[in-house]
Design an enzyme around this catalytic site. Structure first.
Site, PDB file in Angstrom:
ATOM      1  N   SER A 297       0.854  -1.192   0.000  1.00  0.00           N
ATOM      2  CA  SER A 297       0.000   0.000   0.000  1.00  0.00           C
ATOM      3  C   SER A 297       0.893   1.246   0.000  1.00  0.00           C
ATOM      4  CB  SER A 297      -0.915  -0.020   1.226  1.00  0.00           C
ATOM      5  OG  SER A 297      -0.147  -0.076   2.391  1.00  0.00           O
TER       6      SER A 297
ATOM      7  N   LEU B 145       1.514   3.380  -2.350  1.00  0.00           N
ATOM      8  CA  LEU B 145       2.333   3.501  -3.559  1.00  0.00           C
ATOM      9  C   LEU B 145       2.114   4.827  -4.269  1.00  0.00           C
ATOM     10  CD1 LEU B 145       2.230   0.109  -5.458  1.00  0.00           C
ATOM     11  CD2 LEU B 145       4.184   1.255  -4.452  1.00  0.00           C
ATOM     12  N   GLY B 146       1.173   5.604  -3.748  1.00  0.00           N
ATOM     13  CA  GLY B 146       0.882   6.871  -4.421  1.00  0.00           C
ATOM     14  C   GLY B 146      -0.043   6.701  -5.612  1.00  0.00           C
ATOM     15  N   LYS B 147      -1.004   5.769  -5.483  1.00  0.00           N
ATOM     16  CA  LYS B 147      -1.986   5.590  -6.570  1.00  0.00           C
ATOM     17  C   LYS B 147      -2.816   6.844  -6.781  1.00  0.00           C
ATOM     18  CE  LYS B 147      -4.517   2.248  -5.109  1.00  0.00           C
ATOM     19  NZ  LYS B 147      -4.248   1.608  -3.894  1.00  0.00           N
TER      20      LYS B 147
ATOM     21  N   ASP C  90      -7.236  11.278  -1.021  1.00  0.00           N
ATOM     22  CA  ASP C  90      -6.862  11.278  -2.441  1.00  0.00           C
ATOM     23  C   ASP C  90      -7.711  12.252  -3.259  1.00  0.00           C
ATOM     24  OD1 ASP C  90      -4.619   9.638  -2.590  1.00  0.00           O
ATOM     25  OD2 ASP C  90      -5.851   7.839  -2.429  1.00  0.00           O
TER      26      ASP C  90
ATOM     27  N   GLU D 227     -11.057  -7.529   1.013  1.00  0.00           N
ATOM     28  CA  GLU D 227     -12.035  -6.446   0.850  1.00  0.00           C
ATOM     29  C   GLU D 227     -12.135  -5.928  -0.585  1.00  0.00           C
ATOM     30  OE1 GLU D 227      -9.738  -6.515   3.193  1.00  0.00           O
ATOM     31  OE2 GLU D 227     -10.516  -5.795   5.114  1.00  0.00           O
TER      32      GLU D 227
ATOM     33  N   PRO E 232       7.783  -9.363  -7.334  1.00  0.00           N
ATOM     34  CA  PRO E 232       6.505  -8.958  -6.707  1.00  0.00           C
ATOM     35  C   PRO E 232       5.516  -8.407  -7.741  1.00  0.00           C
ATOM     36  CG  PRO E 232       8.369  -8.111  -5.432  1.00  0.00           C
ATOM     37  CD  PRO E 232       8.934  -8.680  -6.705  1.00  0.00           C
TER      38      PRO E 232
ATOM     39  N   CYS F 256      -9.328  26.524  12.219  1.00  0.00           N
ATOM     40  CA  CYS F 256     -10.394  25.812  12.911  1.00  0.00           C
ATOM     41  C   CYS F 256     -10.078  25.689  14.397  1.00  0.00           C
ATOM     42  CB  CYS F 256     -10.648  24.466  12.227  1.00  0.00           C
ATOM     43  SG  CYS F 256     -12.335  23.895  12.474  1.00  0.00           S
TER      44      CYS F 256
ATOM     45  N   HIS G 230     -11.476  25.604   6.715  1.00  0.00           N
ATOM     46  CA  HIS G 230     -10.216  24.975   6.296  1.00  0.00           C
ATOM     47  C   HIS G 230      -9.802  25.486   4.913  1.00  0.00           C
ATOM     48  CE1 HIS G 230      -9.731  22.036   9.536  1.00  0.00           C
ATOM     49  NE2 HIS G 230     -11.044  22.048   9.581  1.00  0.00           N
TER      50      HIS G 230
ATOM     51  N   GLU H  59      -7.035  25.434   3.520  1.00  0.00           N
ATOM     52  CA  GLU H  59      -6.051  24.579   2.854  1.00  0.00           C
ATOM     53  C   GLU H  59      -6.696  23.642   1.831  1.00  0.00           C
ATOM     54  OE1 GLU H  59      -7.056  24.323   5.964  1.00  0.00           O
ATOM     55  OE2 GLU H  59      -6.997  22.280   6.748  1.00  0.00           O
TER      56      GLU H  59
HETATM   57  N1  GLN Z   1     -12.668  20.156  17.464  1.00  0.00           N
HETATM   58  C1  GLN Z   1     -13.117  21.417  16.960  1.00  0.00           C
HETATM   59  C2  GLN Z   1     -14.598  21.404  16.614  1.00  0.00           C
HETATM   60  O1  GLN Z   1     -15.190  20.359  16.465  1.00  0.00           O
HETATM   61  C3  GLN Z   1     -12.310  21.861  15.767  1.00  0.00           C
HETATM   62  C4  GLN Z   1     -12.442  20.962  14.578  1.00  0.00           C
HETATM   63  C5  GLN Z   1     -11.393  21.222  13.529  1.00  0.00           C
HETATM   64  O2  GLN Z   1     -10.341  21.794  13.808  1.00  0.00           O
HETATM   65  N2  GLN Z   1     -11.635  20.786  12.320  1.00  0.00           N
HETATM   66  O3  GLN Z   1     -15.195  22.433  16.467  1.00  0.00           O
END
Ligand code: GLN
Length: 542
Positions: free
Chosen positions: A13, A15-17, A71, A148, A189, A380, A514, A516
């Site tokens: 596992s 492997l960067g699929k 992913d 699985e 392999p 967050c 978030h 990011e």
């Molecule tokens: N644990 C916090 C909440 O549920 C922050 C969750 C998070 O950082 N994604 O609000």
């Protein structure tokens, strides 16, 4: 006409699929095709939302509020196509759906079996992608040979048969391990893994061979011979220093040409890889370097903060600097002075997190950043901890805390039981299920004019993805703002604080969402661009 590419993995596992699928998606886009990527996960959880990041890495959240496999983050970062909840399914979800239908009587009279009921459900999942995409890339999680995975392999075998070979392609990603004593890469392999796949009725069209060093022609020829595959379709996938080089190296090794050839596409559309050339150029020739401390809980598994690490790198690409990350387990600050660990860093980031362990350490990290005027980015949980810090140390609310850790005197962070999404009310109770009950997915926020965030975004209204249960308590707004913590982003109804920023600080921003998750190398997220810019300035000052 939609064509389907199925990507399986063998030997080991990790492997960067996912990365391989994303990079192939980017290559097809570079030839002008519309693509859609999706993932089938063989585990029994209905979604990865309830899994520990230590087990499974980051949970990736989509705009439509699904908690999905990380992913999907790769797919979105490489193709820019926003991931949807329907791009990921699991054995758990497939069985849940089949069992619900059985209870409803949808199959009345039939004996419910893996074949055809489970396999049909899997095929429906794949087929539903059939929309505007010219290529659907479908990654199968796990490793060929796992119990699985069997229903998934059987389903894609049937699917391939039904749509015909001209519309279905199987790519198998394997590993050629290097054995130092023999001084060579080993092909056995891979041979076994292909045999295993063949026993499930699938003959791979292309092999993507991962290796930590160049694969020589003899080895390629040997794999081709033993696996009964054209040598040109045995594609080396040798480790590279940046993941954003992968589309370029795959192209150099002929992956996209071989995919086209396998589908019988004769007139290859022209290819434009300039965005990837530019990204790689900026990564390889940085004009400086900044160090960002990530003070968190899941610091010993880099995959737990996958999107975050990438978004920081994107901020670096935009500022032409290398971003070096220093992961610090936050608990350490509960017994040790942050100074020893944080001295000299150019920025401090406290990422998302859950639970009490390490929370006090994160609060101390936020305090250190505020007092020493080091750029601070709270995401967050990291925003919530910064709010607690300011409440305690600047507003004198000594008992300030989050109800996530139990009852407290001053719940500056509390559980919202009701909130608005679009025109609808959403709700939860403290004792309800943990799976799928967070404030999830894309929500709008209105930004205060003149704030640092409105300047960074260059707009007044934004949409970002959420995944949390607790919120900053709006009732403390006046007190916190008096202490200099400005509420610069709010939900449109003004009830939910979405962004806070510290006055008279070079860069101290906390966001409830978030950011990011939406950053891409070719479209770095404005807050990460701005944070890294502040870190560069901080670096010049010391
Ligand atoms: N644990 C916090 C909440 O549920 C922050 C969750 C998070 O950082 N994604 O609000």
């Amino acid at each position: 006409m939609t064509r389907y590419i199925f990507i399986t993995g063998g030997v080991v596992s990790s492997l960067g699929k996912g990365l391989a699928s994303a990079a192939l998606g980017a290559l097809l886009q570079a030839r002008g095709y519309r693509v859609r990527l999706c993932k089938l996960d063989p585990y029994l959880n209905v979604d990865p939302g309830t899994m520990s990041p230590f087990q499974h890495g980051e949970v990736y959240v989509t705009d439509d509020g699904a908690e999905t496999d990380l992913d999907l983050g790769h797919y979105e970062r490489f193709t820019g196509v926003p991931a949807k909840g329907t791009d990921n399914t699991t054995t758990g979800r497939i069985y849940t759906s089949v069992l619900q239908k059985e209870r409803k009587g949808d199959y009345l009279g039939a004996t419910i079996q893996v074949i055809p009921h489970i396999t049909n459900e899997i095929k429906d999942f794949i087929r539903e992608k059939d929309g505007t995409a010219e290529f659907v890339l479908c990654e199968i999680g796990g490793t060929v040979g796992d119990i699985e995975s069997l229903p998934f392999l059987e389903a894609i075998r049937q699917f391939g048969n039904e749509v015909g070979h001209a519309r279905a392609l199987f790519i198998h990603v394997t590993l050629l391990p290097y054995i130092p004593a023999a001084g060579e890469l080993k092909t056995k392999p891979t041979q076994h893994s292909v045999k295993e796949l063949m026993s499930a009725g699938i003959r791979p069209d292309i092999l993507l061979c991962r290796a930590d060093r160049a694969i020589d022609e003899d080895e390629r020829a040997k794999i081709a011979l033993f696996c009964n595959i054209d040598r040109k379709k045995v594609i080396p996938a040798v480790d590279v220093s940046s993941i954003y080089e992968v589309p370029l190296t795959y192209h150099r090794e002929g992956l996209d040409q071989q995919v086209m050839e396998s589908f019988g596409i004769k007139d290859l559309p022209s290819l434009d890889l300039s965005i990837w050339d530019n990204i790689v150029h900026n990564i390889k020739a940085p004009e400086g370097e900044v160090t960002i401390a990530i003070v968190g809980k899941y610091t010993n598994l880099a995959d737990s903060y996958k999107s975050l690490n990438e978004a920081l790198a994107h901020g670096g690409i935009a500022n032409k600097v290398r971003v070096s990350l220093k992961f610090i387990e936050s608990q350490i600050f509960e017994s040790e002075d942050p100074e020893a660990h944080l001295r000299g860093v150019n920025g401090i980031l406290v990422p998302g997190g859950f639970g009490e362990r390490g929370a006090e350490g994160k609060i101390r990290a936020a305090r250190y950043a505020r007092e020493k005027k080091i750029p601070y980015f709270g995401i967050c949980f990291g925003m919530q901890m910064a709010v607690i810090e300011v409440a305690r140390n600047l507003c004198g609310i000594k008992g300030a805390n989050s109800t996530e850790f139990g009852t407290c005197d001053d719940a500056v962070i509390g559980l919202m039981t009701e909130w608005v999404k679009g025109n609808q009310k959403e709700s939860r109770s403290a004792k309800g299920d943990l799976g799928g009950t967070m404030r999830l997915g894309s929500y709008p926020a209105a930004l205060a004019p003149g704030s640092k965030v409105s300047e960074a975004y260059g707009s007044k209204m934004i949409k970002e993805r959420h995944r949390h249960r607790y919120e900053v308590n709006i009732n403390y707004r006046a007190k916190l703002e008096n202490a200099g913590l400005i509420f610069s982003g709010l939900s449109p109804d003004g009830n939910l604080p979405e962004i806070v920023e510290m006055k008279d600080h070079p860069w101290f921003i906390g966001v409830q969402f978030h950011p990011e998750l939406k950053s891409k190398p070719f479209e770095p997220h404005p807050l990460f661009v701005s944070f890294i810019e502040a870190a560069v300035k901080q670096g010049r000052m010391v």
